[in-house]
Scaffold this motif. Structure first.
Motif, mmCIF file in Angstrom:
data_model
loop_
_atom_site.group_PDB
_atom_site.id
_atom_site.type_symbol
_atom_site.label_atom_id
_atom_site.label_comp_id
_atom_site.label_asym_id
_atom_site.label_seq_id
_atom_site.Cartn_x
_atom_site.Cartn_y
_atom_site.Cartn_z
ATOM 1 N N PHE A 205 54.635 40.238 11.424
ATOM 2 C CA PHE A 205 53.289 40.003 10.896
ATOM 3 C C PHE A 205 52.643 41.318 10.480
ATOM 4 O O PHE A 205 52.051 41.429 9.399
ATOM 5 N N LEU A 206 52.773 42.335 11.323
ATOM 6 C CA LEU A 206 52.222 43.650 11.027
ATOM 7 C C LEU A 206 52.905 44.259 9.804
ATOM 8 O O LEU A 206 52.239 44.826 8.921
ATOM 9 N N ARG A 207 54.222 44.145 9.718
ATOM 10 C CA ARG A 207 54.954 44.738 8.586
ATOM 11 C C ARG A 207 54.498 44.137 7.263
ATOM 12 O O ARG A 207 54.330 44.863 6.271
ATOM 13 N N ARG A 208 54.306 42.847 7.214
ATOM 14 C CA ARG A 208 53.883 42.214 5.966
ATOM 15 C C ARG A 208 52.490 42.666 5.562
ATOM 16 O O ARG A 208 52.221 42.871 4.375
ATOM 17 N N ARG A 209 51.595 42.816 6.501
ATOM 18 C CA ARG A 209 50.251 43.319 6.162
ATOM 19 C C ARG A 209 50.313 44.760 5.695
ATOM 20 O O ARG A 209 49.551 45.179 4.829
ATOM 21 N N MET A 210 51.222 45.534 6.255
ATOM 22 C CA MET A 210 51.391 46.912 5.812
ATOM 23 C C MET A 210 51.823 46.980 4.350
ATOM 24 O O MET A 210 51.268 47.748 3.555
ATOM 25 N N VAL A 211 52.814 46.166 3.974
ATOM 26 C CA VAL A 211 53.308 46.187 2.599
ATOM 27 C C VAL A 211 52.252 45.660 1.636
ATOM 28 O O VAL A 211 52.019 46.222 0.560
ATOM 29 N N SER A 212 51.589 44.581 2.024
ATOM 30 C CA SER A 212 50.534 44.014 1.178
ATOM 31 C C SER A 212 49.429 45.031 0.914
ATOM 32 O O SER A 212 48.993 45.230 -0.225
ATOM 33 N N VAL A 311 41.407 41.912 0.082
ATOM 34 C CA VAL A 311 42.688 41.785 0.770
ATOM 35 C C VAL A 311 42.749 42.736 1.961
ATOM 36 O O VAL A 311 43.228 42.387 3.045
ATOM 37 N N HIS A 312 42.226 43.934 1.784
ATOM 38 C CA HIS A 312 42.227 44.927 2.862
ATOM 39 C C HIS A 312 41.387 44.461 4.046
ATOM 40 O O HIS A 312 41.791 44.610 5.206
ATOM 41 N N VAL A 313 40.216 43.901 3.785
ATOM 42 C CA VAL A 313 39.358 43.403 4.861
ATOM 43 C C VAL A 313 40.065 42.304 5.641
ATOM 44 O O VAL A 313 40.061 42.293 6.881
ATOM 45 N N LEU A 314 40.683 41.369 4.935
ATOM 46 C CA LEU A 314 41.379 40.271 5.614
ATOM 47 C C LEU A 314 42.570 40.782 6.421
ATOM 48 O O LEU A 314 42.838 40.307 7.538
ATOM 49 N N ASN A 315 43.296 41.738 5.865
ATOM 50 C CA ASN A 315 44.419 42.325 6.606
ATOM 51 C C ASN A 315 43.949 42.983 7.898
ATOM 52 O O ASN A 315 44.540 42.804 8.967
ATOM 53 N N GLN A 316 42.881 43.763 7.804
ATOM 54 C CA GLN A 316 42.392 44.467 8.996
ATOM 55 C C GLN A 316 41.857 43.499 10.048
ATOM 56 O O GLN A 316 42.154 43.635 11.236
ATOM 57 N N ALA A 317 41.072 42.518 9.612
ATOM 58 C CA ALA A 317 40.553 41.551 10.574
ATOM 59 C C ALA A 317 41.695 40.817 11.279
ATOM 60 O O ALA A 317 41.605 40.488 12.465
ATOM 61 N N TYR A 338 48.988 51.805 4.189
ATOM 62 C CA TYR A 338 47.937 51.603 3.195
ATOM 63 C C TYR A 338 47.678 52.881 2.394
ATOM 64 O O TYR A 338 47.659 52.870 1.154
ATOM 65 N N PHE A 339 47.514 53.983 3.104
ATOM 66 C CA PHE A 339 47.191 55.218 2.403
ATOM 67 C C PHE A 339 48.414 55.883 1.783
ATOM 68 O O PHE A 339 48.277 56.642 0.823
#
Length: 396
Positions: A205-212, A311-317, A338-339
């Protein structure tokens, strides 16, 4: 959390993150001052991003180990010194070295957001993270406007001198107002970093948010790094102050961050992400026409900022659903990706603009949006759950 504390943290995020973005509308001026080719001048935006990524990897995990208030105060003190060194730089080498430290200590933002998520609790986490992200995004967007205006009035060095004063005042305010949760003893710094890698390896789950996040932020930086060169050349030929004003076109999008954060709390993150990715793709179609049509360019800026930052807000939340004991390391993993994406976008922008023009930049941005949409379409990974015990801060 009180509204006053949330507001202070939101302002802090905006003030700190702005330091990493002041250089974008200043690139032509910095190039002229140090007699640099445009390609090398672009390092003034890329170097702080590399520094930020390094800070995320090396400094942010300390939030799971050290008392957060003391850590934040020390990092912001170093940030003030680096900003002053930037304003006094006598050549490109000292300038880039100082900007690297500005970026590295700017990662304090992630410590602040992680602390806020822990203080907020699950019932208001989306709203609080959204509020802080609103401040952060306004800082990113308005940094261009502020730096362009200040540079027009007093030269590009005045931008960093004023920033040093602002961060110094902010450091004092945070020292006085932040709660001071105790440190979490029981592990070494090396083990802390190693466990961050372990989290990435074991958490899909974390890896997919990282790539997104990386794909979206690469598109964001690709656009904003190339834009000053488009706007400073014919047919637009705008001065630096006017180029900086284009950041205002995206500021309205930043105001959507808090409402978008609430969607995560309501279980609507997946359809909201689809809509935001669609907005990002449409933005690149509009900005492609914006090389000559100003209205299309402004509409594209608004959609791009809403899409990418939403997208970033949703990923972080979503990732702050992991246990508090690993939240700083989860933040490190996500924000590093992200950066790194943003750094890649910044590094690609100027050479791509030189070789393929504005349409080449827009084609690359559209491709990044398509990749992010493909990732969304194939996402069937459940949300964060309790992580294995060996990732927690323990003595064994």
């Amino acid at each position: 959390m009180s509204r006053a504390l949330v507001l202070l943290l939101a302002v802090a995020c905006g003030v700190i993150v702005a330091n990493t973005y002041y250089a974008q509308p200043l690139l032509p001026t910095i190039a002229a001052d140090f007699q640099l080719p445009e390609g090398l001048a672009g390092l003034s935006t890329t170097v702080p991003q590399f520094g930020y990524a390094a800070g995320l990897v090396l400094l942010v995990p300390l939030g799971d180990l050290l008392a957060n208030r003391a850590l934040i105060t020390v990092l912001l003190g170093i940030n003030v010194l680096a900003l002053a060194a930037t304003a006094l730089a006598t050549g490109p080498g000292p300038l880039w070295a100082a900007l690297a430290v500005v970026g590295m200590t700017g990662s304090t933002i992630s410590v602040l957001i992680s602390l806020a998520a822990a203080l907020a609790g699950q019932h208001q986490r989306g709203r609080v993270v959204g509020a802080l992200m609103t401040g952060l995004l306004l800082g990113v967007l308005l940094a261009r406007t502020v730096s362009g205006a200040l540079a027009q009035l007093a030269g590009w060095r005045s931008v960093y001198a004023c920033a040093a004063v602002a961060v110094a005042g902010l450091a004092v305010a945070l020292r006085l107002c932040l709660p001071n949760p105790p440190a979490s003893p029981g592990t070494s710094y090396a083990r802390l970093l190693t466990s961050t890698v372990g989290l990435v390896r074991t958490e899909p789950f974390l890896r997919r948010r990282m790539v997104s996040g990386a794909l979206c932020f690469a598109a964001f930086h690709l656009f904003w790094t190339a834009l000053p060169f488009l706007l400073s050349a014919p047919p637009h030929a705008y001065p630096t102050a006017v180029i900086g004003l284009f950041g205002l076109a995206g500021a309205a999008g930043a105001l959507a961050a808090q409402p978008i954060g609430r969607l995560q709390d309501r279980g609507l993150a997946r359809p909201a992400t689809a809509a935001l990715l669609l907005a990002t793709g449409l933005a690149w179609a509009l900005t492609g026409a914006g090389g000559h049509l100003l209205v299309a360019l402004l509409a594209g800026i608004l959609l791009l900022d809403v899409g990418v930052q939403g997208v970033h807000v949703l990923n972080q939340a979503a990732i702050y659903g992991y246990p508090a004991s690993v939240r700083s390391r989860v933040t490190t993993a996500y924000m590093s990706a992200y950066f790194c994406g943003g750094t890649a976008g910044s590094g690609l922008a100027v050479p791509l603009y030189d070789r393929a023009g504005w349409l080449g930049v827009c084609a690359a941005g559209a491709l990044l949006a398509v990749c992010a949409a493909a990732l969304w379409l194939t996402d069937r990974v459940p949300g964060p759950t309790a992580v294995p015990t060996h990732h927690h801060t323990t003595t064994h």
